[in-house]
Motif scaffolding. Sequence first.
Motif, mmCIF file in Angstrom:
data_model
loop_
_atom_site.group_PDB
_atom_site.id
_atom_site.type_symbol
_atom_site.label_atom_id
_atom_site.label_comp_id
_atom_site.label_asym_id
_atom_site.label_seq_id
_atom_site.Cartn_x
_atom_site.Cartn_y
_atom_site.Cartn_z
ATOM 1 N N MET A 62 17.890 50.601 28.627
ATOM 2 C CA MET A 62 19.108 49.850 28.864
ATOM 3 C C MET A 62 19.946 49.915 27.596
ATOM 4 O O MET A 62 19.445 49.689 26.510
ATOM 5 C CB MET A 62 18.759 48.408 29.219
ATOM 6 C CG MET A 62 19.959 47.533 29.423
ATOM 7 S SD MET A 62 19.448 45.902 29.937
ATOM 8 C CE MET A 62 20.935 45.355 30.685
ATOM 9 N N SER A 63 21.186 50.202 27.756
ATOM 10 C CA SER A 63 22.066 50.367 26.611
ATOM 11 C C SER A 63 23.079 49.229 26.581
ATOM 12 O O SER A 63 23.762 48.957 27.575
ATOM 13 C CB SER A 63 22.790 51.705 26.709
ATOM 14 O OG SER A 63 23.637 51.868 25.610
ATOM 15 N N LEU A 64 23.152 48.567 25.448
ATOM 16 C CA LEU A 64 24.121 47.492 25.260
ATOM 17 C C LEU A 64 25.279 48.008 24.423
ATOM 18 O O LEU A 64 25.110 48.878 23.567
ATOM 19 C CB LEU A 64 23.477 46.308 24.550
ATOM 20 C CG LEU A 64 22.328 45.611 25.274
ATOM 21 C CD1 LEU A 64 21.736 44.523 24.398
ATOM 22 C CD2 LEU A 64 22.801 45.015 26.576
ATOM 23 N N ASP A 65 26.447 47.433 24.642
ATOM 24 C CA ASP A 65 27.579 47.789 23.795
ATOM 25 C C ASP A 65 28.036 46.560 23.013
ATOM 26 O O ASP A 65 27.443 45.484 23.113
ATOM 27 C CB ASP A 65 28.716 48.393 24.618
ATOM 28 C CG ASP A 65 29.221 47.460 25.706
ATOM 29 O OD1 ASP A 65 28.793 46.299 25.737
ATOM 30 O OD2 ASP A 65 30.060 47.890 26.514
ATOM 31 N N SER A 66 29.098 46.712 22.246
ATOM 32 C CA SER A 66 29.567 45.623 21.378
ATOM 33 C C SER A 66 29.962 44.384 22.166
ATOM 34 O O SER A 66 29.716 43.257 21.726
ATOM 35 C CB SER A 66 30.748 46.096 20.536
ATOM 36 O OG SER A 66 30.357 47.119 19.681
ATOM 37 N N SER A 67 30.559 44.565 23.333
ATOM 38 C CA SER A 67 30.980 43.400 24.121
ATOM 39 C C SER A 67 29.765 42.607 24.607
ATOM 40 O O SER A 67 29.810 41.370 24.659
ATOM 41 C CB SER A 67 31.860 43.823 25.298
ATOM 42 O OG SER A 67 31.129 44.623 26.199
ATOM 43 N N ASP A 68 28.675 43.302 24.944
ATOM 44 C CA ASP A 68 27.449 42.603 25.357
ATOM 45 C C ASP A 68 26.882 41.781 24.202
ATOM 46 O O ASP A 68 26.448 40.648 24.386
ATOM 47 C CB ASP A 68 26.399 43.602 25.844
ATOM 48 C CG ASP A 68 26.811 44.310 27.123
ATOM 49 O OD1 ASP A 68 27.510 43.681 27.946
ATOM 50 O OD2 ASP A 68 26.426 45.479 27.293
ATOM 51 N N VAL A 69 26.893 42.378 23.017
ATOM 52 C CA VAL A 69 26.381 41.670 21.841
ATOM 53 C C VAL A 69 27.241 40.455 21.539
ATOM 54 O O VAL A 69 26.720 39.380 21.206
ATOM 55 C CB VAL A 69 26.309 42.614 20.621
ATOM 56 C CG1 VAL A 69 25.975 41.853 19.360
ATOM 57 C CG2 VAL A 69 25.293 43.717 20.868
ATOM 58 N N GLU A 70 28.550 40.593 21.673
ATOM 59 C CA GLU A 70 29.434 39.445 21.433
ATOM 60 C C GLU A 70 29.180 38.328 22.443
ATOM 61 O O GLU A 70 29.190 37.147 22.095
ATOM 62 C CB GLU A 70 30.889 39.901 21.484
ATOM 63 C CG GLU A 70 31.267 40.773 20.306
ATOM 64 C CD GLU A 70 32.622 41.431 20.471
ATOM 65 O OE1 GLU A 70 33.282 41.211 21.520
ATOM 66 O OE2 GLU A 70 33.015 42.180 19.561
ATOM 67 N N LYS A 71 28.946 38.679 23.709
ATOM 68 C CA LYS A 71 28.631 37.672 24.728
ATOM 69 C C LYS A 71 27.313 36.975 24.417
ATOM 70 O O LYS A 71 27.195 35.752 24.509
ATOM 71 C CB LYS A 71 28.557 38.317 26.114
ATOM 72 C CG LYS A 71 29.880 38.771 26.655
ATOM 73 C CD LYS A 71 29.693 39.479 27.990
ATOM 74 C CE LYS A 71 30.968 40.131 28.453
ATOM 75 N NZ LYS A 71 30.780 40.924 29.678
ATOM 76 N N ILE A 72 26.297 37.759 24.037
ATOM 77 C CA ILE A 72 24.989 37.182 23.697
ATOM 78 C C ILE A 72 25.114 36.271 22.496
ATOM 79 O O ILE A 72 24.553 35.171 22.460
ATOM 80 C CB ILE A 72 23.956 38.301 23.463
ATOM 81 C CG1 ILE A 72 23.692 39.052 24.763
ATOM 82 C CG2 ILE A 72 22.661 37.739 22.892
ATOM 83 C CD1 ILE A 72 22.912 40.342 24.589
ATOM 84 N N ALA A 73 25.853 36.719 21.487
ATOM 85 C CA ALA A 73 26.040 35.909 20.279
ATOM 86 C C ALA A 73 26.763 34.610 20.613
ATOM 87 O O ALA A 73 26.418 33.545 20.093
ATOM 88 C CB ALA A 73 26.813 36.698 19.233
ATOM 89 N N HIS A 74 27.747 34.676 21.503
ATOM 90 C CA HIS A 74 28.464 33.465 21.909
ATOM 91 C C HIS A 74 27.521 32.492 22.627
ATOM 92 O O HIS A 74 27.517 31.292 22.340
ATOM 93 C CB HIS A 74 29.650 33.823 22.806
ATOM 94 C CG HIS A 74 30.353 32.631 23.366
ATOM 95 N ND1 HIS A 74 31.143 31.803 22.595
ATOM 96 C CD2 HIS A 74 30.364 32.109 24.615
ATOM 97 C CE1 HIS A 74 31.608 30.822 23.342
ATOM 98 N NE2 HIS A 74 31.159 30.989 24.586
ATOM 99 N N LEU A 75 26.718 33.016 23.552
ATOM 100 C CA LEU A 75 25.789 32.155 24.288
ATOM 101 C C LEU A 75 24.737 31.540 23.371
ATOM 102 O O LEU A 75 24.311 30.402 23.583
ATOM 103 C CB LEU A 75 25.114 32.952 25.404
ATOM 104 C CG LEU A 75 26.009 33.382 26.562
ATOM 105 C CD1 LEU A 75 25.249 34.319 27.492
ATOM 106 C CD2 LEU A 75 26.518 32.165 27.312
ATOM 107 N N ALA A 76 24.313 32.299 22.353
ATOM 108 C CA ALA A 76 23.298 31.803 21.424
ATOM 109 C C ALA A 76 23.913 31.023 20.271
ATOM 110 O O ALA A 76 23.189 30.549 19.387
ATOM 111 C CB ALA A 76 22.491 32.979 20.869
ATOM 112 N N ARG A 77 25.213 30.887 20.273
ATOM 113 C CA ARG A 77 25.945 30.180 19.223
ATOM 114 C C ARG A 77 25.650 30.789 17.846
ATOM 115 O O ARG A 77 25.375 30.088 16.879
ATOM 116 C CB ARG A 77 25.632 28.687 19.215
ATOM 117 C CG ARG A 77 25.838 27.966 20.527
ATOM 118 C CD ARG A 77 27.322 27.916 20.887
ATOM 119 N NE ARG A 77 27.589 27.001 21.967
ATOM 120 C CZ ARG A 77 27.845 27.374 23.210
ATOM 121 N NH1 ARG A 77 27.818 28.627 23.538
ATOM 122 N NH2 ARG A 77 28.121 26.486 24.138
ATOM 123 N N LEU A 78 25.701 32.139 17.782
ATOM 124 C CA LEU A 78 25.469 32.869 16.547
ATOM 125 C C LEU A 78 26.773 33.472 16.065
ATOM 126 O O LEU A 78 27.566 33.979 16.859
ATOM 127 C CB LEU A 78 24.445 33.988 16.754
ATOM 128 C CG LEU A 78 23.040 33.565 17.160
ATOM 129 C CD1 LEU A 78 22.199 34.795 17.466
ATOM 130 C CD2 LEU A 78 22.400 32.746 16.064
#
Length: 95
Positions: free
Chosen positions: A1-17
């Motif tokens: 599974m390949s993630l891109d920058s937008s996925d990382v930004e969404k994950i970071a937002h959800l994790a409050r990072l």
Amino acid sequence: MSLDSSDVEKIAHLARLAIAPEQTERYAADLSNILDLVAQMDAVDTTDVEPMAHPLHMAQRLRADAPSEPNQRERFQANAPLAEAGLYLVPKVIE
């Protein structure tokens, strides 16, 4: 599974990072590698593998259950405001 920058930004937002924008590509690659490893492990057939509590077949060494100090309950309860029959009496909290 390949993630891109937008996925990382969404994950970071959800994790409050807070992730610096220049680091999102590196995090995307690292998370993609982790997800690929999980997919590889998920593909392994484990139908005949017995579940284990620990990966090593070891018994934990236990010490003998013997008292190491004398019973000092009477001495400790002498300082308590209220004690009865070896128990500490406390005010009722829940009605």
